[in-house]
Each structure stands twice: as structure tokens, then as C-alpha cells.
Write a protein that holds these residues in place. Structure first.
Motif, PDB file in Angstrom:
ATOM      1  N   ASP A 163      20.057  15.189 -13.822  1.00 46.22           N
ATOM      2  CA  ASP A 163      19.360  15.903 -14.890  1.00 46.22           C
ATOM      3  C   ASP A 163      19.285  17.399 -14.590  1.00 46.22           C
ATOM      4  O   ASP A 163      19.421  18.229 -15.492  1.00 46.22           O
ATOM      5  CB  ASP A 163      17.943  15.337 -15.073  1.00 46.22           C
ATOM      6  N   PHE A 164      19.059  17.740 -13.324  1.00 50.59           N
ATOM      7  CA  PHE A 164      18.997  19.155 -12.937  1.00 50.59           C
ATOM      8  C   PHE A 164      20.324  19.842 -13.244  1.00 50.59           C
ATOM      9  O   PHE A 164      20.355  20.919 -13.862  1.00 50.59           O
ATOM     10  CB  PHE A 164      18.667  19.259 -11.444  1.00 50.59           C
ATOM     11  N   ARG A 165      21.429  19.242 -12.805  1.00 53.95           N
ATOM     12  CA  ARG A 165      22.743  19.847 -13.023  1.00 53.95           C
ATOM     13  C   ARG A 165      23.097  19.939 -14.510  1.00 53.95           C
ATOM     14  O   ARG A 165      23.752  20.888 -14.942  1.00 53.95           O
ATOM     15  CB  ARG A 165      23.816  19.035 -12.286  1.00 53.95           C
ATOM     16  N   ASP A 166      22.666  18.939 -15.271  1.00 55.82           N
ATOM     17  CA  ASP A 166      22.948  18.945 -16.706  1.00 55.82           C
ATOM     18  C   ASP A 166      22.070  19.943 -17.465  1.00 55.82           C
ATOM     19  O   ASP A 166      22.417  20.361 -18.562  1.00 55.82           O
ATOM     20  CB  ASP A 166      22.721  17.546 -17.296  1.00 55.82           C
ATOM     21  N   THR A 167      20.943  20.307 -16.874  1.00 57.34           N
ATOM     22  CA  THR A 167      19.986  21.183 -17.556  1.00 57.34           C
ATOM     23  C   THR A 167      20.249  22.663 -17.303  1.00 57.34           C
ATOM     24  O   THR A 167      20.232  23.473 -18.241  1.00 57.34           O
ATOM     25  CB  THR A 167      18.552  20.851 -17.109  1.00 57.34           C
ATOM     26  N   PHE A 168      20.515  23.030 -16.051  1.00 53.35           N
ATOM     27  CA  PHE A 168      20.578  24.448 -15.686  1.00 53.35           C
ATOM     28  C   PHE A 168      21.998  24.901 -15.331  1.00 53.35           C
ATOM     29  O   PHE A 168      22.865  24.078 -15.035  1.00 53.35           O
ATOM     30  CB  PHE A 168      19.645  24.716 -14.498  1.00 53.35           C
ATOM     31  N   VAL A 169      22.205  26.219 -15.370  1.00 52.32           N
ATOM     32  CA  VAL A 169      23.506  26.794 -15.031  1.00 52.32           C
ATOM     33  C   VAL A 169      23.861  26.481 -13.581  1.00 52.32           C
ATOM     34  O   VAL A 169      22.994  26.163 -12.762  1.00 52.32           O
ATOM     35  CB  VAL A 169      23.510  28.325 -15.254  1.00 52.32           C
TER      36      VAL A 169
ATOM     37  N   VAL B  98       0.835  -1.200   0.000  1.00 52.24           N
ATOM     38  CA  VAL B  98       0.000   0.000   0.000  1.00 52.24           C
ATOM     39  C   VAL B  98       0.872   1.252   0.000  1.00 52.24           C
ATOM     40  O   VAL B  98       0.617   2.203  -0.737  1.00 52.24           O
ATOM     41  CB  VAL B  98      -0.940  -0.001   1.225  1.00 52.24           C
ATOM     42  N   ILE B  99       1.915   1.239   0.860  1.00 48.90           N
ATOM     43  CA  ILE B  99       2.809   2.401   0.947  1.00 48.90           C
ATOM     44  C   ILE B  99       3.476   2.670  -0.393  1.00 48.90           C
ATOM     45  O   ILE B  99       3.522   3.792  -0.890  1.00 48.90           O
ATOM     46  CB  ILE B  99       3.873   2.191   2.047  1.00 48.90           C
ATOM     47  N   PHE B 100       4.033   1.599  -1.010  1.00 46.93           N
ATOM     48  CA  PHE B 100       4.714   1.767  -2.290  1.00 46.93           C
ATOM     49  C   PHE B 100       3.754   2.238  -3.369  1.00 46.93           C
ATOM     50  O   PHE B 100       4.111   3.011  -4.260  1.00 46.93           O
ATOM     51  CB  PHE B 100       5.377   0.461  -2.728  1.00 46.93           C
ATOM     52  N   THR B 101       2.509   1.782  -3.290  1.00 49.67           N
ATOM     53  CA  THR B 101       1.518   2.207  -4.277  1.00 49.67           C
ATOM     54  C   THR B 101       1.233   3.694  -4.141  1.00 49.67           C
ATOM     55  O   THR B 101       1.179   4.428  -5.131  1.00 49.67           O
ATOM     56  CB  THR B 101       0.199   1.421  -4.097  1.00 49.67           C
ATOM     57  N   VAL B 102       1.073   4.164  -2.870  1.00 49.56           N
ATOM     58  CA  VAL B 102       0.806   5.577  -2.630  1.00 49.56           C
ATOM     59  C   VAL B 102       1.966   6.430  -3.108  1.00 49.56           C
ATOM     60  O   VAL B 102       1.800   7.450  -3.771  1.00 49.56           O
ATOM     61  CB  VAL B 102       0.537   5.830  -1.128  1.00 49.56           C
ATOM     62  N   VAL B 103       3.205   5.996  -2.747  1.00 50.40           N
ATOM     63  CA  VAL B 103       4.397   6.746  -3.177  1.00 50.40           C
ATOM     64  C   VAL B 103       4.482   6.778  -4.690  1.00 50.40           C
ATOM     65  O   VAL B 103       4.766   7.802  -5.297  1.00 50.40           O
ATOM     66  CB  VAL B 103       5.672   6.124  -2.575  1.00 50.40           C
ATOM     67  N   GLY B 104       4.188   5.617  -5.317  1.00 52.53           N
ATOM     68  CA  GLY B 104       4.259   5.566  -6.770  1.00 52.53           C
ATOM     69  C   GLY B 104       3.274   6.505  -7.426  1.00 52.53           C
ATOM     70  O   GLY B 104       3.587   7.181  -8.397  1.00 52.53           O
ATOM     71  N   VAL B 105       2.063   6.549  -6.888  1.00 50.58           N
ATOM     72  CA  VAL B 105       1.040   7.439  -7.433  1.00 50.58           C
ATOM     73  C   VAL B 105       1.472   8.893  -7.265  1.00 50.58           C
ATOM     74  O   VAL B 105       1.319   9.714  -8.165  1.00 50.58           O
ATOM     75  CB  VAL B 105      -0.316   7.197  -6.745  1.00 50.58           C
ATOM     76  N   THR B 106       2.052   9.211  -6.066  1.00 50.60           N
ATOM     77  CA  THR B 106       2.483  10.586  -5.803  1.00 50.60           C
ATOM     78  C   THR B 106       3.575  11.015  -6.769  1.00 50.60           C
ATOM     79  O   THR B 106       3.530  12.088  -7.360  1.00 50.60           O
ATOM     80  CB  THR B 106       2.990  10.724  -4.348  1.00 50.60           C
ATOM     81  N   VAL B 107       4.570  10.146  -6.907  1.00 49.28           N
ATOM     82  CA  VAL B 107       5.671  10.473  -7.814  1.00 49.28           C
ATOM     83  C   VAL B 107       5.166  10.588  -9.242  1.00 49.28           C
ATOM     84  O   VAL B 107       5.518  11.501  -9.983  1.00 49.28           O
ATOM     85  CB  VAL B 107       6.785   9.397  -7.716  1.00 49.28           C
ATOM     86  N   PHE B 108       4.298   9.624  -9.618  1.00 53.59           N
ATOM     87  CA  PHE B 108       3.767   9.678 -10.977  1.00 53.59           C
ATOM     88  C   PHE B 108       3.002  10.966 -11.225  1.00 53.59           C
ATOM     89  O   PHE B 108       3.061  11.556 -12.294  1.00 53.59           O
ATOM     90  CB  PHE B 108       2.866   8.465 -11.232  1.00 53.59           C
TER      91      PHE B 108
ATOM     92  N   GLU C 169      13.153  11.632  -7.631  1.00 55.36           N
ATOM     93  CA  GLU C 169      12.540  10.542  -8.401  1.00 55.36           C
ATOM     94  C   GLU C 169      11.818  11.089  -9.625  1.00 55.36           C
ATOM     95  O   GLU C 169      11.665  10.395 -10.636  1.00 55.36           O
ATOM     96  CB  GLU C 169      11.539   9.770  -7.526  1.00 55.36           C
ATOM     97  N   THR C 170      11.389  12.336  -9.535  1.00 56.11           N
ATOM     98  CA  THR C 170      10.705  12.975 -10.655  1.00 56.11           C
ATOM     99  C   THR C 170      11.689  13.664 -11.593  1.00 56.11           C
ATOM    100  O   THR C 170      11.588  13.559 -12.813  1.00 56.11           O
ATOM    101  CB  THR C 170       9.702  14.024 -10.118  1.00 56.11           C
TER     102      THR C 170
END
Length: 429
Positions: free
Chosen positions: A119-125, A15-25, A113-114
Motif C-alpha cells: 500500500d505504501f509503494r502504491d500510494t507514494f512516489v 496474552v501476547i497475541f492480544t497485546v499485539v492485536g491491541v497495539t496494532v489496532f 500490519e497497519t
């Protein structure tokens, strides 16, 4: 049939993993096919500019639904706090790097996770990394406004100088050549080389000092054992870089020094530059349009902020704004989707064009502009730095007292740094 203890634990974990997955998604960027709902965004950028940016963004991404509300920078903090307290807060805000500490507990980080740290460092200054926390990105960089050096080509040519200073120490040579004095005894400065040494009549004094400190290796504020602390007194083997910075800066307002070029009798650095009486003006990239408008006949150019060394790493100070999700937003997933859209490649290019600023994304900065001014702005954006300011209003006073305590002779260099260090520590606590 009764469940065993192991089965109960396993079910709970599922249940916990499902909730986290939904939140991240729900916070992912791939939400263009689902309804986003309206995102109310507060900021201090001009409404006309933001409306133009949003119009361009919607041409490419029709699903973007953002309502922008312009707020006064002087009252923004109070309005924001009151709105949150009454449950009428916006879904997102545009915040600068000097508001990160102030707003950290009022914002929801976008989890790694999102949007991964890589990716952040590669994207922005690089300066955008001030928004990174242990739990994710507190904001997505939207615009950057670096500090640069504007210089009067006519005054330099008259003094027999062909190029602007590349190093701060170059001012040791050019200041006597560019500064013109008239009268005997206590001569009046009629032409100044550079506006340094004072605080009140220099528009960007705090930012200039910040840039000098950062170039000297002083982060101004550091994190130690999970707490923010002042770094103004930091040094090695008795050498405190902040003292050298303060000594260099204040000598330009000392009548006893050969570098004397500025005093409190001048109106302001920007006005003197526009009048053609100041050879160099340290200002932001965003000031270019104003300088052109106020004096179309002024023959000036722009260069990277002077450095401490040609061999070392380059840097300048920058004001960077990011779009951030507000805690308590009634539309968090839709807002995050809209924020990703506002910081997408084309959207950042559009914002750069409307605001006449360099883009905040690395992929956009890799395309060299033909405009000579923008070329300098792009180079400056890549090396821009900032620091975690606990309260911009209080630190304005701290920096003002720091400069004026030395220029007035009230304190010696070490004493002034120590006083400012203690005041900054108290503000951080």
C-alpha cells in the motif's frame, strides 16, 4: 485446579497475541470516531503555510488535532535532541530524506500490519521508499520538491536556440553559443550558459551533483551487510561513474576548456539568473514563486532536469518530507491517526496547493494540471530520487572539498573521489 505446562504456554501466547492485536489496532487509520488528543508536530516548513494546510484539512476532517511548531533548520537537530533528553519532545516531526539516518533511532516505524509495504509503494512516489525499513514505514511522505531546470527564453532566442537542453551532452553545443565574453587575453564572462563547476556560489551545488551521481547509477550511500557504506568509488571493470560526473561538472569552471562558463567572480547562480545574465538555472520547484517575485519581467520557463540519455530511465533529485511518530510520544495512537489524516488524498492536494509543490501521492499526480510549470513539476516528482545522507552539514563540506580540490588543481579526479569516499565512510561510521 492446576494448569498443565501446555495450558500455561497457550495462555501466555494468547496474552501476547492480544497485546499485539491491541497495539496494532491502536495504530490503525480507522480511528476517526475515537478521541485523538493533540499531536504536537515540529518542522522547518513556514508556520503560516502549515496553518493554512491544517485549516483546509480540518474542513474535511474536523477530528484532526495538530499543533504545529516551526523550528529553525540550522538548530533543529540540537533542539530536538535536547527536548527528547528532557522529556519535552514533540509527538511527531517533519523530516527530510537527509535526516533519516540521523533520526532513525528516535522514531517509531508504522508497522506493515497497519500500513502494508504494498500500500505504501502504491500510494507514494518512489523516493518515499527511502523511509521504508524492515519494521515498517519510518515516516509518511507529505511533500516533495524536485530539482528542475529554469531557462531564460530571451537568451536562448538571441543565441538562435528554440528549446532547452534535454541531455547533459547538449551543453557541449549550447554553452559556446550562450556564453558571452568580452576583452582580450583573460576575457570576462558577461553572459553565462550554466552555473556549474564551482560550489560556493551555486545555491544547489550539492543537490545538482547528487542528481548527476544518481543518474549515473551511483547511489552515493549503500547498505552492505546491514551497514551503511559510501558508494562513491563503486564501478565496473575499472569504470567509476563518479569520476565521469566530476569531470563533466568541473569543466565548466576550467578556463582551458571550451565549456568554460562559470567562475568564483559571479555573485550566485540565482542572482545571475534573476539579473538576466545566466541562461539556465538549476533550482527546486519551490523556487518558482521567488523567481517570479524578485523579477516579474524575467522571461523564463521550466523543464525537466537534463538526462544522461533519452532512452534510459529518467530521474532528478528531490527533497522529500515525511511526517513521523517520535519515540516517547505521550499520544502515539492519536498521533498516528493524525499523521494518516495529514497524508490523506485531499490533505496532500491541499498541501500541494498551499506550498506550490507537486503532490507526493500517486493518485494526485495522475490528474494532470493545466498550469505548464506544474506539469513539469508533476513529471519531475514521479522520477525524483534521493539518498541516505548521514549528516547534511558534514556532507556539505565533503562535497565542497570534492569540487574545489579538482577546480583548484589540488587533486586529480580519482584522488578527489577517493578522498570524498573515505570521508563519507568515516561520517557513516
Amino acid at each position: 485446579m492446576s494448569l498443565t505446562r501446555f495450558q500455561i504456554i497457550l495462555l501466555a501466547l494468547c496474552v501476547i497475541f492480544t497485546v499485539v492485536g491491541v497495539t496494532v489496532f491502536s495504530l490503525t487509520r480507522n480511528t476517526s470516531q475515537s478521541p485523538r488528543g493533540t499531536t504536537v508536530l515540529w518542522g522547518t516548513l513556514p508556520s503560516s503555510a502549515m496553518q493554512s494546510i491544517l485549516s483546509r484539512v480540518r474542513i474535511v476532517q474536523a477530528e484532526v488535532d495538530v499543533t504545529y511548531v516551526e523550528k529553525d533548520s540550522d538548530t533543529f537537530d540540537q533542539e530536538f535532541i535536547e527536548a527528547l533528553a528532557s522529556g519535552r519532545g514533540p509527538d511527531a516531526v517533519l523530516i527530510a530524506q537527509d535526516s533519516i539516518i540521523t533520526y532513525a533511532d528516535k522514531l517509531v516505524p508504522i508497522p506493515f500490519e497497519t500500513f502494508s509495504e504494498r500500500d505504501f509503494r502504491d500510494t507514494f512516489v518512489s523516493e518515499g521508499e527511502l523511509f521504508l525499513t524492515a519494521n515498517g514505514a519510518l515516516g509518511l511522505p507529505f511533500t516533495i520538491d524536485p530539482l528542475v531546470l529554469y531557462w531564460n527564453r530571451d537568451l536562448f532566442a538571441t543565441a538562435g536556440l528554440a528549446t532547452p537542453p534535454r541531455l547533459w551532452q547538449d551543453f557541449l553545443i549550447i554553452t559556446p553559443k550562450l556564453t558571452v565574453r568580452k576583452g582580450l587575453g583573460d576575457p570576462v564572462i558577461t553572459k553565462s550558459a550554466v552555473a556549474l563547476g564551482e560550489y560556493q556560489n551555486i545555491e544547489n551545488a550539492k543537490e545538482i551533483i547528487s542528481g548527476l551521481l544518481l543518474q549515473a547509477g551511483t547511489p552515493i550511500v549503500k547498505i552492505k551487510n546491514g551497514r551503511y557504506e559510501s558508494a562513491l568509488k563503486d564501478g565496473l571493470q575499472g569504470f567509476v561513474p563518479a569520476e565521469s560526473v566530476l569531470r563533466f561538472y568541473t569543466q565548466f569552471a576550467d578556463p582551458q576548456k571550451s565549456m568554460y562558463s562559470w567562475n568564483r567572480s559571479f555573485t550566485s547562480a540565482r542572482q545571475e539568473f534573476l539579473a538576466g545574465d545566466l541562461a539556465t538555472y538549476i533550482g527546486f520547484a519551490s523556487e518558482l514563486a521567488l523567481l517570479r517575485t524578485k523579477n516579474p519581467n524575467l522571461n523564463f520557463d521550466v523543464a525537466l532536469l537534463p538526462q544522461t540519455s533519452l532512452d534510459g530511465l529518467k530521474s532528478t533529485y528531490g527533497n522529500i518530507y515525511a511526517v513521523a511518530l517520535v519515540r516517547g510520544s505521550t499520544n502515539p495512537s492519536g498521533t498516528v491517526a493524525n499523521l494518516f489524516s495529514l497524508t490523506a488524498p485531499q490533505a496532500v492536494v491541499d498541501a500541494s496547493a498551499v506550498l506550490n509543490l507537486p503532490p507526493v501521492r500517486r493518485d494526485a499526480l495522475s490528474v494532470r494540471p493545466s498550469d505548464p510549470y506544474k506539469a513539469v513539476f508533476y513529471d519531475s516528482a514521479l522520477v525524483a530520487k534521493g539518498w541516505l545522507d548521514p549528516n547534511r552539514f558534514q556532507t556539505n563540506t565533503i562535497f565542497k572539498n570534492l569540487i574545489e580540490s579538482v577546480s583548484s588543481g589540488r587533486l586529480r579526479l580519482a584522488e578527489a573521489i577517493s578522498e570524498a569516499h573515505d570521508q563519507l565512510d568515516a561520517t557513516l561510521k
